[in-house]
Design a protein around this motif. Structure first.
Motif, PDB file in Angstrom:
ATOM      1  N   PHE A 194      -1.526  12.563 -12.217  1.00  0.00           N
ATOM      2  CA  PHE A 194      -1.216  11.530 -11.224  1.00  0.00           C
ATOM      3  C   PHE A 194      -0.796  10.214 -11.875  1.00  0.00           C
ATOM      4  O   PHE A 194       0.217   9.630 -11.503  1.00  0.00           O
ATOM      5  CB  PHE A 194      -2.397  11.300 -10.271  1.00  0.00           C
ATOM      6  CG  PHE A 194      -2.073  10.330  -9.180  1.00  0.00           C
ATOM      7  CD1 PHE A 194      -1.177  10.676  -8.177  1.00  0.00           C
ATOM      8  CD2 PHE A 194      -2.629   9.061  -9.163  1.00  0.00           C
ATOM      9  CE1 PHE A 194      -0.841   9.773  -7.172  1.00  0.00           C
ATOM     10  CE2 PHE A 194      -2.297   8.159  -8.158  1.00  0.00           C
ATOM     11  CZ  PHE A 194      -1.405   8.515  -7.165  1.00  0.00           C
ATOM     12  N   ALA A 195      -1.565   9.734 -12.852  1.00  0.00           N
ATOM     13  CA  ALA A 195      -1.276   8.426 -13.457  1.00  0.00           C
ATOM     14  C   ALA A 195      -0.349   8.509 -14.668  1.00  0.00           C
ATOM     15  O   ALA A 195       0.082   7.480 -15.181  1.00  0.00           O
ATOM     16  CB  ALA A 195      -2.583   7.742 -13.845  1.00  0.00           C
ATOM     17  N   GLY A 196      -0.056   9.717 -15.134  1.00  0.00           N
ATOM     18  CA  GLY A 196       0.876   9.878 -16.247  1.00  0.00           C
ATOM     19  C   GLY A 196       0.349   9.427 -17.593  1.00  0.00           C
ATOM     20  O   GLY A 196       1.124   9.107 -18.494  1.00  0.00           O
TER      21      GLY A 196
ATOM     22  N   GLY B 241       2.498  12.530  -8.747  1.00  0.00           N
ATOM     23  CA  GLY B 241       2.334  12.620 -10.180  1.00  0.00           C
ATOM     24  C   GLY B 241       3.263  13.701 -10.694  1.00  0.00           C
ATOM     25  O   GLY B 241       3.911  14.399  -9.909  1.00  0.00           O
ATOM     26  N   GLN B 242       3.321  13.841 -12.004  1.00  0.00           N
ATOM     27  CA  GLN B 242       4.239  14.789 -12.620  1.00  0.00           C
ATOM     28  C   GLN B 242       3.497  15.827 -13.450  1.00  0.00           C
ATOM     29  O   GLN B 242       2.685  15.476 -14.300  1.00  0.00           O
ATOM     30  CB  GLN B 242       5.227  14.057 -13.524  1.00  0.00           C
ATOM     31  CG  GLN B 242       6.277  13.259 -12.794  1.00  0.00           C
ATOM     32  CD  GLN B 242       7.253  14.127 -12.044  1.00  0.00           C
ATOM     33  OE1 GLN B 242       7.317  14.063 -10.830  1.00  0.00           O
ATOM     34  NE2 GLN B 242       8.004  14.950 -12.735  1.00  0.00           N
TER      35      GLN B 242
END
Length: 156
Positions: free
Chosen positions: A56-58, A108-109
């Motif tokens: 989510f926050a990378g 997120g990624q």
């Protein structure tokens, strides 16, 4: 509602471990599984870090319990429940901080490797929350069986 269910399942994992001695927390579920209550706490610390901080926050962070214990299940003789619970609670607290002002639609990624399992690299906070509830619910079922085997305690 999603936060409340996630908090319920987080609290349930803590309850499953309460009142047990160190050797009981290290008892494996059932052969051939090596899953333990202590290992589940460590694993969920890694899961919390992965989904809220990395995805989510990378953030690029190492595993909570070291590079040789990426999933958190491996136990160390010197690490007991107090240390594992403190690490888990720290990961929960950090995740809460990161999503406090976020929308459920924020994304997120995932890495390309992880995206293969999900179908897309982008995952919404809503998806992450639902996944975390599922992850805790599944492992709380494991914890319930392990705890019942240890001392007969069942239920939430």
């Amino acid at each position: 509602m999603l936060e409340a269910w996630l908090d319920f399942h987080r609290a349930t994992l803590g309850l499953k471990c309460s009142g047990l001695k160190d050797d009981q927390l290290r008892l494996a579920a059932a052969s051939p599984s090596s899953m333990t209550l202590l290992g589940l706490v460590q694993h969920m610390a890694e899961v919390e870090r992965n989904w809220f901080q990395r995805v989510f926050a990378g953030q690029d962070l190492p595993p909570v319990f070291g590079e040789n214990n990426v999933d958190g299940f491996a136990l160390q003789p010197e690490r007991g429940l107090d240390e594992a619970m403190a690490a888990w609670r720290a990961q929960v607290a950090r995740g809460r901080e990161l999503i406090a002002e976020a929308s459920l639609d924020d994304s997120g990624q995932l890495s390309q490797q992880e995206a293969v399992h999900v179908g897309d690299q982008g995952v919404s906070l809503r998806w992450i929350m639902v996944h975390m509830i599922e992850e805790y619910a599944r492992h709380n079922g494991h914890a319930d069986l392990i705890r019942e085997q240890i001392d007969g305690t069942t239920g939430a």
